[in-house]
Scaffold this motif. Structure first.
Motif, short mmCIF file in Angstrom:
data_model
loop_
_atom_site.label_atom_id
_atom_site.label_comp_id
_atom_site.label_asym_id
_atom_site.label_seq_id
_atom_site.Cartn_x
_atom_site.Cartn_y
_atom_site.Cartn_z
N LYS B 307 0.74 -1.18 -0.04
CA LYS B 307 -0.03 0.07 0.05
C LYS B 307 0.93 1.29 0.12
N VAL B 308 1.86 1.20 0.67
CA VAL B 308 2.93 2.20 0.82
C VAL B 308 4.31 1.78 1.05
N ALA B 309 5.12 2.68 0.82
CA ALA B 309 6.58 1.98 1.04
C ALA B 309 6.77 1.65 2.48
N GLY B 310 7.72 0.72 2.89
CA GLY B 310 7.96 0.37 4.08
C GLY B 310 9.35 0.07 4.53
N ILE B 311 9.88 0.49 5.59
CA ILE B 311 11.06 0.12 6.04
C ILE B 311 11.17 -0.42 7.60
N MET B 312 11.92 -1.53 7.65
CA MET B 312 12.14 -2.25 9.01
C MET B 312 13.43 -1.87 9.65
N VAL B 313 13.32 -1.51 10.98
CA VAL B 313 14.57 -1.31 11.66
C VAL B 313 14.49 -2.30 12.58
N ASN B 314 15.70 -3.34 12.85
CA ASN B 314 15.74 -4.30 13.97
C ASN B 314 16.06 -3.27 15.42
N LEU B 315 15.35 -3.62 16.29
CA LEU B 315 15.60 -2.95 17.75
C LEU B 315 16.63 -4.12 18.51
#
Lengths: 385, 385
Positions: B307-315
């Motif tokens: 639906k939209v761009a997504g970025i994941m950051v690991n914590l």
């Protein structure tokens, strides 16, 4: 307070489907949860940290439960208010507040609250019993047609009836009620307002609701509402005004009529996540359940805009079936683009029972609407033979 | 089979965080779930219908657990394969299959599988022990630098080491391993392929992975990858080929290198929902966990577009802290648009321990990337003083 540790405990009064969807979000934030519900088969049982079975209307049960929690919220309005008041007196955080719940629990009080706060609402008269309506009709201070609403415990079309003739008055419960002017509205709209303890506010887009003509249950919830931008703005401003009048904390779903003259009249509110916001799980940047948690914990409110248009279809039991539920053609609707069913896990279906909902998302609201109609035509909630 | 009734039972081997996110989706479909995990504190315990504590590597434990289920899946690869083979022989549905898991569990076998199936992968040599590497180096059949990979039980940077000198070889576990050619890649990419029992396939967009230089853990996962369209297409085709070679059912996350010449080389795969697909919870029409369930149950595969761009950051735990975890500045990142933290609920942090992830969504991938960097700079996973 560090919410993201098990030292913090969030209590939820009511363990139904709304609570279950709320619990999904607490899991995302790893918030420790306690749930109280009268049923040992409550949907929430599977998703909370501690489950307590007990009567939500019993002072002592609610009070003792509340004592175990740091913040207390609800997923159903019909809870013991005196217990909440006592907990508040002792310094417990209760959102929505006992005061707000007290006003909302009683539709006559709720309507008077709107009048007192200059919030537009349909004209109405309060009666102690339906028999008093008869007298009013005879005195010509009330005339057909009007809408009878029970002051207490109305839910999903229960406690609401259009009264066109004397015979419609027969069999009404002998309890406090109101007679409301019938509004020949263009649209039924809803706006969910989120408000935190500091008074920060974020408003979801206006949704448009279509009701099933017989069951008086919402059939489609459409976001964004396909209405004039100025009307939408007006609806959002009215909803904000309602939220501020209640000094409400958490989510407030404000249901409204758009009249033939594009006036906005407040119908009723729900001080919690609401059926009209289910679309947000798939469509919004922050879904309503996450937003409720953010709001009551004083965490920053999330963006309320939509990524895509969303339409929700309630899955209700087909008219002629009672018994162990079967979701006929569920695989057919799952094969449509952007369609997500949510099954509530009730074992038995019966006519018009709310068994789940389906969300349809699409960048274009009109495309979503077409798919929603296909969904509606395809899936049937029936019983096993 | 009627999945949407409690007569059907889905079994999950492993009760970790991936399993927990999978369970959220089973709740949406009201699918009855059983989980087996060695830890009585497993994250899944709160979200499944029945929890069993037991050793995932023990034949009898896995076999007896599997017998209770209708469909069996995994959230971790290191499980007893013999038990799965026995269950399959008895007609139980196991996805991914024992055969696939057997190949994937062992990195040497996995690499040989790619060679056998004409799937491009970095050149490598298999060794029974690291000592054999020494001999190979002396014989000049192997030369520095290369990548040592343990054949078994590698996970999150464990079991992988860049070998530049003789001293790097010291202390390696005395077990089967491979020496892989170092690839001076432009990008690390991943593609998740979903495939159902009929062979229907849907491929997620290509994501781009940035690794933390020290911890060898993914730092950002960016969807869509900011790469040439032709390279993206090539990566998707390679991923599809891998999925078909395995005759894989469920999700297969294919990690790949994009070389300086825009070749695509398969690095390794995970036959389940994967860290590189977490962005899909917020960004995709169908998130990876829902898709895995759809695939293994033979339900229609959902749309894999975003639906939209997504970025994941690991914590991950900050380098200098060990002890009871504190998510410093979590409220600050929750105040940024389109930012959703997922906290895994581990009590103790330690350097580079995976404690959660944060998703950043935005219609524009470059805007999302800017916010992701702010997120990364703001939040710190530290320990209480």
């Amino acid at each position: 307070m560090n919410y993201f540790s098990s030292d913090f405990k969030l209590g939820i009064l009511g363990g139904g489907q709304l609570g279950k969807m709320l619990l999904y979000e607490t899991r995302k934030f790893d918030i420790y949860t306690l749930v109280l519900d009268p049923s040992n088969e409550a949907p929430c049982k599977i998703a909370c940290n501690e489950f307590f079975q007990g009567d939500l209307m019993d002072f002592d049960t609610v009070y003792q439960f509340g004592k175990k929690t740091d913040v207390l919220t609800i997923e159903i309005e019909n809870v013991n208010i005196d217990a909440l008041e006592q907990l508040e007196k002792e310094g417990k955080t209760v959102y929505p507040s006992a005061k707000t719940l007290k006003t909302i629990q009683n539709k006559a009080k709720q309507k008077l609250f709107y009048v007192d706060n200059n919030i537009p609402t349909a004209d109405f008269t309060r009666f102690a019993y339906p028999d008093e309506m008869l007298t009013a009709i005879k005195n010509e201070s009330l005339s057909f047609p009007f809408v009878w609403k029970s002051a207490r415990f109305g839910y999903d079309g229960q406690g609401v009836k259009v009264i066109k003739t004397y015979s419609d008055l027969e069999g009404l419960p002998k309890a406090e009620c109101i007679a409301e002017k019938m509004i020949p509205f263009k649209n039924e709209l809803a706006v969910i307002v989120s408000r935190d303890p500091k008074g920060n506010v974020k408003t979801y887009p206006v949704v448009e609701m279509e009701f099933h003509p017989e069951a008086n249950q919402v059939e489609y919830v459409i976001c964004p509402a396909r209405i004039d931008e100025n009307v939408a703005k007006k609806a959002q401003l009215v909803a904000l005004k309602v939220s501020q009048a209640y000094q409400h904390i958490g989510l407030l779903a404000v249901e409204m009529f758009q009249t033939q003259n594009d006036e906005i009249l407040v119908n009723e509110v729900a001080p919690r996540p609401h059926n009209s916001g289910h679309y947000s799980i798939e469509a919004s940047y922050t879904n309503q359940f996450e937003q409720h948690i953010r709001a009551i914990l004083g965490l920053p409110l999330g963006a309320t805009e939509s990524k895509v248009a969303g339409i929700m279809v309630n899955l209700v039991g087909a008219e002629d079936y009672t018994g162990p539920v079967v979701y006929k053609n569920i695989e057919k609707i799952m094969d449509m683009e952007g369609v997500t069913p949510h099954i509530y896990g009730k074992r038995e279906t019966r006519p018009f029972r709310k068994m789940g909902h389906v969300t349809i998302v699409n960048p274009n609201v009109n495309e979503a609407r077409k798919t929603a109609e296909l969904v509606k035509k395809s899936i049937k909630v029936i019983a096993e033979n």
